[in-house]
Write an enzyme that holds these catalytic residues in place. Structure first.
Site, mmCIF file in Angstrom:
data_model
loop_
_atom_site.group_PDB
_atom_site.id
_atom_site.type_symbol
_atom_site.label_atom_id
_atom_site.label_comp_id
_atom_site.label_asym_id
_atom_site.label_seq_id
_atom_site.Cartn_x
_atom_site.Cartn_y
_atom_site.Cartn_z
ATOM 1 N N ASN A 47 57.624 56.568 -65.712
ATOM 2 C CA ASN A 47 57.779 57.856 -65.316
ATOM 3 C C ASN A 47 58.538 59.229 -66.197
ATOM 4 O O ASN A 47 59.167 59.816 -65.336
ATOM 5 C CB ASN A 47 58.881 57.462 -64.132
ATOM 6 C CG ASN A 47 58.362 56.825 -62.891
ATOM 7 O OD1 ASN A 47 57.098 56.674 -62.685
ATOM 8 N ND2 ASN A 47 58.622 55.336 -63.054
ATOM 9 N N ARG A 100 60.025 65.177 -61.180
ATOM 10 C CA ARG A 100 61.026 64.132 -60.711
ATOM 11 C C ARG A 100 62.621 64.103 -60.326
ATOM 12 O O ARG A 100 62.908 64.440 -61.453
ATOM 13 C CB ARG A 100 60.452 62.473 -61.766
ATOM 14 C CG ARG A 100 61.752 61.598 -61.544
ATOM 15 C CD ARG A 100 60.914 60.905 -62.641
ATOM 16 N NE ARG A 100 61.632 59.609 -62.410
ATOM 17 C CZ ARG A 100 62.027 58.583 -63.260
ATOM 18 N NH1 ARG A 100 61.782 58.783 -64.350
ATOM 19 N NH2 ARG A 100 62.586 57.081 -63.220
ATOM 20 N N TYR A 138 67.872 63.955 -62.962
ATOM 21 C CA TYR A 138 67.010 63.954 -65.016
ATOM 22 C C TYR A 138 66.598 65.885 -64.881
ATOM 23 O O TYR A 138 66.396 65.644 -66.181
ATOM 24 C CB TYR A 138 65.486 63.462 -64.043
ATOM 25 C CG TYR A 138 65.586 62.538 -64.412
ATOM 26 C CD1 TYR A 138 65.655 61.317 -64.913
ATOM 27 C CD2 TYR A 138 65.286 61.367 -63.113
ATOM 28 C CE1 TYR A 138 66.585 59.786 -64.632
ATOM 29 C CE2 TYR A 138 65.429 59.976 -62.730
ATOM 30 C CZ TYR A 138 66.305 59.858 -63.467
ATOM 31 O OH TYR A 138 66.133 58.426 -63.236
ATOM 32 N N ASN A 143 63.667 55.920 -74.889
ATOM 33 C CA ASN A 143 63.894 55.665 -73.955
ATOM 34 C C ASN A 143 63.200 55.649 -73.218
ATOM 35 O O ASN A 143 62.281 55.508 -73.036
ATOM 36 C CB ASN A 143 64.384 57.339 -73.286
ATOM 37 C CG ASN A 143 65.145 57.827 -71.682
ATOM 38 O OD1 ASN A 143 64.874 56.393 -70.752
ATOM 39 N ND2 ASN A 143 64.531 58.446 -70.759
ATOM 40 N N HIS A 177 65.996 47.503 -68.050
ATOM 41 C CA HIS A 177 67.160 47.404 -66.976
ATOM 42 C C HIS A 177 66.242 45.564 -67.529
ATOM 43 O O HIS A 177 66.673 44.921 -66.891
ATOM 44 C CB HIS A 177 66.986 47.809 -65.961
ATOM 45 C CG HIS A 177 67.661 49.116 -66.142
ATOM 46 N ND1 HIS A 177 68.680 49.662 -66.424
ATOM 47 C CD2 HIS A 177 67.014 50.115 -65.965
ATOM 48 C CE1 HIS A 177 68.981 50.969 -66.973
ATOM 49 N NE2 HIS A 177 68.073 51.247 -65.798
ATOM 50 N N LEU A 211 68.527 59.995 -70.370
ATOM 51 C CA LEU A 211 68.910 62.023 -69.612
ATOM 52 C C LEU A 211 69.848 61.621 -68.591
ATOM 53 O O LEU A 211 70.955 62.580 -68.369
ATOM 54 C CB LEU A 211 68.099 62.236 -68.780
ATOM 55 C CG LEU A 211 66.440 62.336 -69.548
ATOM 56 C CD1 LEU A 211 64.913 62.321 -68.329
ATOM 57 C CD2 LEU A 211 66.518 64.070 -69.414
ATOM 58 N N SER A 212 69.859 60.623 -67.864
ATOM 59 C CA SER A 212 70.901 60.569 -66.913
ATOM 60 C C SER A 212 72.266 59.529 -67.367
ATOM 61 O O SER A 212 71.734 58.862 -68.809
ATOM 62 C CB SER A 212 70.648 59.528 -65.734
ATOM 63 O OG SER A 212 70.240 58.573 -65.497
ATOM 64 N N ARG A 226 71.289 49.576 -62.718
ATOM 65 C CA ARG A 226 71.214 50.553 -64.613
ATOM 66 C C ARG A 226 72.289 50.259 -65.420
ATOM 67 O O ARG A 226 72.151 50.660 -66.612
ATOM 68 C CB ARG A 226 71.083 52.219 -64.006
ATOM 69 C CG ARG A 226 69.878 52.506 -63.205
ATOM 70 C CD ARG A 226 69.460 53.781 -63.290
ATOM 71 N NE ARG A 226 69.074 54.244 -61.399
ATOM 72 C CZ ARG A 226 67.590 54.050 -61.525
ATOM 73 N NH1 ARG A 226 66.939 53.786 -62.025
ATOM 74 N NH2 ARG A 226 67.349 54.302 -60.456
HETATM 75 C C1 DQA Z 1 66.574 56.918 -67.413
HETATM 76 C C2 DQA Z 1 67.699 55.994 -66.447
HETATM 77 C C3 DQA Z 1 67.001 54.772 -65.876
HETATM 78 O O1 DQA Z 1 67.842 54.346 -65.202
HETATM 79 C C4 DQA Z 1 65.743 55.126 -65.244
HETATM 80 O O2 DQA Z 1 64.750 54.114 -64.759
HETATM 81 C C5 DQA Z 1 64.985 55.943 -66.072
HETATM 82 C C6 DQA Z 1 65.150 57.109 -66.639
HETATM 83 C C7 DQA Z 1 67.674 58.387 -68.205
HETATM 84 O O3 DQA Z 1 66.778 58.509 -69.016
HETATM 85 O O4 DQA Z 1 67.794 58.958 -67.186
HETATM 86 O O5 DQA Z 1 63.751 56.021 -65.969
HETATM 87 O O6 DQA Z 1 65.889 56.262 -68.176
#
Ligand code: DQA
Length: 145
Positions: free
Chosen positions: A10, A17, A22, A73, A79, A100-101, A110
């Site tokens: 994703n 998204r 993000y 990433n 997880h 990113l988050s 998470r």
């Molecule tokens: C992510 C955080 C993950 O929990 C999430 O499933 C993502 C993006 C991030 O970059 O913040 O797809 O890896």
């Protein structure tokens, strides 16, 4: 010095998204930024994105051929994926996990990363900047090793 930059599921949807989480940059924008930054650090990067767990495992394994380290990433696989964790451990390359988050101030599920324990460190919460910070940390680590 070549560094592999791997993105999981994703991440190809960035830009549209959940931009409130993000940001509005696309994956292409982020890769362009990392490429420019890599030049200032004097390193080359190779990038890979996949929505498929096994393809990410293969890209980690391939990094062993010609890369000195990995910025990853793993996205949602962070997880859940024992396979990606085991691949990172198997290749033995220094690896920095980036997000990113800030995965630690979001949903409970998470907060746990299966991959972080086999990485030299984790950077989360700085948007696209997390990749640059991760790359800098990795390059400094490799140079001082
Ligand atoms: C992510 C955080 C993950 O929990 C999430 O499933 C993502 C993006 C991030 O970059 O913040 O797809 O890896």
């Amino acid at each position: 010095m070549k560094i592999m930059v791997i993105n999981g599921p994703n991440i190809n949807m960035l830009g549209t998204r959940e931009p409130e989480i993000y940001g509005s940059l696309t994956l292409e924008d982020i890769i362009n930024e990392i490429n420019d930054y890599a030049k200032t650090l004097g390193v080359e990067i190779e990038t890979f994105q996949s929505n498929v767990e096994g393809e990410i495992v293969t890209s980690v394994q391939k990094a062993k051929n010609d890369c000195c380290g990995i910025v990853i990433n793993p996205a949602a696989y962070t997880h859940t994926s024992v396979a990606i964790r085991d691949a990172i451990a198997a290749v033995g390359l220094p690896c920095v996990e980036v997000h990113l988050s800030n995965i630690h101030n979001r949903e409970e599920f998470r907060k746990n990363s299966l991959t972080a324990p086999v990485c030299i460190g984790q950077i989360a919460g700085f948007g696209a900047n997390s990749y640059k910070l991760g790359l800098k940390a990795l390059v400094d680590f490799i140079k001082s090793a």
